[in-house]
Motif scaffolding. Structure first.
Motif, PDB file in Angstrom:
ATOM      1  N   ALA A  29       0.974  -1.135   0.065  1.00 40.95           N
ATOM      2  CA  ALA A  29       0.034   0.146   0.137  1.00 40.95           C
ATOM      3  C   ALA A  29       0.876   1.255   0.022  1.00 40.95           C
ATOM      4  O   ALA A  29       1.903   1.352   0.384  1.00 40.95           O
ATOM      5  N   GLU A  30       0.287   2.424  -0.348  1.00 35.90           N
ATOM      6  CA  GLU A  30       1.184   3.600  -0.480  1.00 35.90           C
ATOM      7  C   GLU A  30       1.544   3.881   1.003  1.00 35.90           C
ATOM      8  O   GLU A  30       2.470   4.360   1.294  1.00 35.90           O
ATOM      9  N   VAL A  31       0.517   3.839   2.141  1.00 35.06           N
ATOM     10  CA  VAL A  31       0.866   4.052   3.319  1.00 35.06           C
ATOM     11  C   VAL A  31       0.764   2.674   3.966  1.00 35.06           C
ATOM     12  O   VAL A  31      -0.186   2.064   4.032  1.00 35.06           O
ATOM     13  N   LYS A  32       1.857   2.170   4.426  1.00 37.99           N
ATOM     14  CA  LYS A  32       2.137   0.709   4.607  1.00 37.99           C
ATOM     15  C   LYS A  32       1.393   0.472   6.057  1.00 37.99           C
ATOM     16  O   LYS A  32       1.429   1.312   6.721  1.00 37.99           O
ATOM     17  N   TRP A  33       0.819  -0.947   6.188  1.00 38.10           N
ATOM     18  CA  TRP A  33       0.249  -1.146   7.330  1.00 38.10           C
ATOM     19  C   TRP A  33       0.240  -2.606   7.368  1.00 38.10           C
ATOM     20  O   TRP A  33       0.503  -3.466   6.370  1.00 38.10           O
ATOM     21  N   LEU A  34       0.089  -3.039   8.758  1.00 38.97           N
ATOM     22  CA  LEU A  34      -0.066  -4.399   8.891  1.00 38.97           C
ATOM     23  C   LEU A  34      -1.037  -4.861  10.085  1.00 38.97           C
ATOM     24  O   LEU A  34      -1.322  -3.811  10.872  1.00 38.97           O
ATOM     25  N   ILE A 165     -11.952  -4.038  20.761  1.00 42.60           N
ATOM     26  CA  ILE A 165     -12.707  -3.586  19.814  1.00 42.60           C
ATOM     27  C   ILE A 165     -12.260  -2.265  19.179  1.00 42.60           C
ATOM     28  O   ILE A 165     -12.431  -1.964  18.017  1.00 42.60           O
ATOM     29  N   GLY A 166     -11.305  -1.600  19.829  1.00 48.43           N
ATOM     30  CA  GLY A 166     -10.696  -0.338  19.430  1.00 48.43           C
ATOM     31  C   GLY A 166      -9.708  -0.879  18.120  1.00 48.43           C
ATOM     32  O   GLY A 166      -9.303   0.350  17.506  1.00 48.43           O
ATOM     33  N   ASN A 167      -9.252  -1.859  18.084  1.00 44.26           N
ATOM     34  CA  ASN A 167      -8.280  -2.267  17.147  1.00 44.26           C
ATOM     35  C   ASN A 167      -8.810  -2.199  15.601  1.00 44.26           C
ATOM     36  O   ASN A 167      -8.182  -2.550  14.518  1.00 44.26           O
ATOM     37  N   PHE A 168     -10.435  -2.407  15.504  1.00 48.89           N
ATOM     38  CA  PHE A 168     -10.922  -2.175  14.294  1.00 48.89           C
ATOM     39  C   PHE A 168     -11.170  -0.846  13.875  1.00 48.89           C
ATOM     40  O   PHE A 168     -11.605   0.113  14.751  1.00 48.89           O
ATOM     41  N   LEU A 169     -11.167  -0.595  12.661  1.00 47.24           N
ATOM     42  CA  LEU A 169     -11.657   0.579  12.034  1.00 47.24           C
ATOM     43  C   LEU A 169     -13.126   0.555  12.026  1.00 47.24           C
ATOM     44  O   LEU A 169     -13.854  -0.249  12.256  1.00 47.24           O
ATOM     45  N   PRO A 170     -13.788   1.955  12.051  1.00 48.35           N
ATOM     46  CA  PRO A 170     -15.183   2.041  12.123  1.00 48.35           C
ATOM     47  C   PRO A 170     -16.105   1.073  11.383  1.00 48.35           C
ATOM     48  O   PRO A 170     -16.863   0.504  11.917  1.00 48.35           O
ATOM     49  N   ALA A 171     -15.799   1.030  10.149  1.00 50.53           N
ATOM     50  CA  ALA A 171     -16.438  -0.048   9.222  1.00 50.53           C
ATOM     51  C   ALA A 171     -16.406  -1.459   9.876  1.00 50.53           C
ATOM     52  O   ALA A 171     -17.129  -2.147   9.755  1.00 50.53           O
ATOM     53  N   GLU A 172     -14.964  -1.900  10.220  1.00 50.78           N
ATOM     54  CA  GLU A 172     -14.680  -3.035  10.721  1.00 50.78           C
ATOM     55  C   GLU A 172     -15.467  -3.337  12.007  1.00 50.78           C
ATOM     56  O   GLU A 172     -16.048  -4.743  12.241  1.00 50.78           O
ATOM     57  N   ARG A 173     -15.606  -2.405  12.905  1.00 51.58           N
ATOM     58  CA  ARG A 173     -16.398  -2.401  14.220  1.00 51.58           C
ATOM     59  C   ARG A 173     -17.821  -2.856  13.898  1.00 51.58           C
ATOM     60  O   ARG A 173     -18.529  -3.491  14.439  1.00 51.58           O
ATOM     61  N   ALA A 174     -18.383  -2.129  12.945  1.00 49.12           N
ATOM     62  CA  ALA A 174     -19.885  -2.375  12.619  1.00 49.12           C
ATOM     63  C   ALA A 174     -20.065  -3.687  12.099  1.00 49.12           C
ATOM     64  O   ALA A 174     -21.153  -4.405  12.610  1.00 49.12           O
ATOM     65  N   GLU A 249      -9.574  10.106  16.773  1.00 49.00           N
ATOM     66  CA  GLU A 249      -9.641   9.634  18.274  1.00 49.00           C
ATOM     67  C   GLU A 249      -9.126   8.331  18.565  1.00 49.00           C
ATOM     68  O   GLU A 249      -9.810   7.459  18.963  1.00 49.00           O
ATOM     69  N   TRP A 250      -8.037   7.994  17.893  1.00 49.33           N
ATOM     70  CA  TRP A 250      -7.218   6.763  18.405  1.00 49.33           C
ATOM     71  C   TRP A 250      -5.730   6.729  18.326  1.00 49.33           C
ATOM     72  O   TRP A 250      -5.163   7.920  17.739  1.00 49.33           O
ATOM     73  N   ILE A 251      -5.374   5.842  18.875  1.00 53.39           N
ATOM     74  CA  ILE A 251      -3.901   5.736  19.162  1.00 53.39           C
ATOM     75  C   ILE A 251      -3.206   5.052  17.994  1.00 53.39           C
ATOM     76  O   ILE A 251      -3.947   3.902  17.481  1.00 53.39           O
ATOM     77  N   THR A 282       1.160  -0.495  12.643  1.00 52.51           N
ATOM     78  CA  THR A 282       0.892  -1.812  12.946  1.00 52.51           C
ATOM     79  C   THR A 282      -0.395  -2.182  13.871  1.00 52.51           C
ATOM     80  O   THR A 282      -0.843  -3.034  14.230  1.00 52.51           O
ATOM     81  N   GLU A 283      -0.957  -1.194  14.320  1.00 59.08           N
ATOM     82  CA  GLU A 283      -2.303  -1.003  15.105  1.00 59.08           C
ATOM     83  C   GLU A 283      -2.820   0.216  15.406  1.00 59.08           C
ATOM     84  O   GLU A 283      -2.243   1.357  15.529  1.00 59.08           O
ATOM     85  N   ILE A 284      -4.126   0.147  15.389  1.00 53.31           N
ATOM     86  CA  ILE A 284      -4.864   1.311  15.890  1.00 53.31           C
ATOM     87  C   ILE A 284      -5.623   0.985  17.137  1.00 53.31           C
ATOM     88  O   ILE A 284      -5.965  -0.054  17.262  1.00 53.31           O
ATOM     89  N   SER A 285      -5.774   1.990  17.975  1.00 55.43           N
ATOM     90  CA  SER A 285      -6.472   1.435  19.447  1.00 55.43           C
ATOM     91  C   SER A 285      -7.501   2.754  19.572  1.00 55.43           C
ATOM     92  O   SER A 285      -7.010   3.841  20.008  1.00 55.43           O
ATOM     93  N   ALA A 286      -8.695   2.545  19.009  1.00 49.45           N
ATOM     94  CA  ALA A 286      -9.669   3.755  19.084  1.00 49.45           C
ATOM     95  C   ALA A 286     -10.062   3.998  20.338  1.00 49.45           C
ATOM     96  O   ALA A 286     -10.274   2.943  21.370  1.00 49.45           O
ATOM     97  N   LYS A 287     -10.333   5.135  20.867  1.00 53.99           N
ATOM     98  CA  LYS A 287     -10.647   5.495  22.238  1.00 53.99           C
ATOM     99  C   LYS A 287     -12.375   6.050  22.050  1.00 53.99           C
ATOM    100  O   LYS A 287     -12.637   6.496  20.942  1.00 53.99           O
TER     101      LYS A 287
END
Length: 324
Positions: A29-34, A165-174, A249-251, A282-287
């Protein structure tokens, strides 16, 4: 000691195939992620257990405080016969729920679900030894893919703790919450742990402790790439970064390249080029905010019956029931 059974819905070959797909997609990806799930091999899980004990990492202590005071209420409200824990790990906090459920006299079965068969087997055996009157049925699976395989007599409580649950992006959470709703019957329950929005200093320090345990945990994903896909990456060539995204609003946990490099990943048939300062998320942690948690659960088909926080309002625990 009660009998332990393990249902395996994901073997080692499937895990490696999934890792290969995620690495190809994320590192191209253009902005790399795992995906953050690849942080948690046996070594990563052990490191995370260490993280929960460092002074700066408040979520585990805050959630344990809530469970210590509210587990009896959860048992009496739900009358659960089966407790399901998603991403069970060592099931440490779950013992508070098991104690309350067995004391209430309704709980008959514990169903821990985890992607690691070895970790799950060890945890299930320990629980069975401690709770000889409980049936323990472990499920080796990915909770984003295999919820249809959840066993257990109704009424069930599905516990998803730790703020995962905060490790999901909003659409993934839903999508995830809807999938949990789809496998539960009307009247069954979801117990959800959510870390709350608070001052930035507290948040960032929780993910960048002075002892460096979180940095070691973050770099562990590179060891996973080395072990399972033969990557020639040097984990020491990356800095750990914890970044607060105020808009989302996430780390974000990131690994930032210290110098330009080319990484060969033969197991994924991939060559990855890094510039100096380029990062991999490598991770998001939504608050969360209480009203946001309630809205997301309502949208997924749940009614929130109880909302609890710790004494310092750092962490939220919601008990939600499937509605008609």
């Amino acid at each position: 000691m009660s009998e332990v059974s393990i249902d395996v819905h994901r073997d080692g070959a499937e895990v490696t195939d999934a890792l290969r797909r995620d690495v190809r997609e994320g590192l191209s990806a253009e902005v790399k992620w795992l995906p953050s799930k690849w942080l948690y091999d046996a070594q990563g899980s052990a490191l995370f257990d260490r993280i929960t004990g460092v002074p700066e990492y408040y979520p585990t202590r805050a959630e344990r405080e809530i469970l210590r005071t509210r587990s009896a209420d959860i048992a009496s409200t739900t009358g659960a016969r089966t407790l399901v824990e998603l991403g069970s790990g060592s099931s440490e906090k779950t013992r508070l729920l098991l104690d309350a459920g067995t004391a209430h006299g309704t709980l008959r079965q514990f169903v821990p679900l985890d992607v690691s068969e070895s970790a799950l087997a060890a945890s299930a055996e320990a629980i069975a030894a401690e709770y000889p009157d409980l049936s323990v049925r472990g499920v080796v699976a990915d909770f984003t893919e295999h919820l249809d395989f959840l066993p257990g007599a109704a009424p069930r409580v599905v516990a998803f703790l730790g703020g995962t649950i905060g490790n999901f992006l909003p659409a993934e959470r839903a999508k995830f919450l809807a999938s949990v709703r789809s496998v539960l019957a009307t009247g069954e329950w979801l117990l959800l742990g959510t870390d709350l929005v608070k001052d930035v200093g507290t948040l960032v320090t929780a993910y960048d402790d002075p002892q460096g345990v979180t940095a070691e945990f973050n770099r562990n994903v590179l060891h996973v790439l080395r072990t399972h896909l033969g990557a020639d990456v040097d984990p020491a060539a990356f800095d750990h970064v914890a970044h607060w995204d105020a808009r989302q609003e996430w780390i974000e946990m990131r690994l930032r390249a210290r110098h330009p490099m080319t990484v060969q990943i033969p197991g994924a048939d991939l060559t990855v080029r890094f510039e100096r300062g380029e990062y991999v998320r490598t991770e998001i942690s939504a608050k969360f905010r209480p009203e946001g948690v309630r809205a997301e659960l309502t949208d997924a088909g749940f009614d929130v019956r109880h909302w609890w926080t710790d004494a310092q309002d750092r962490f939220g625990l919601s008990l939600a029931q499937v509605r008609d």
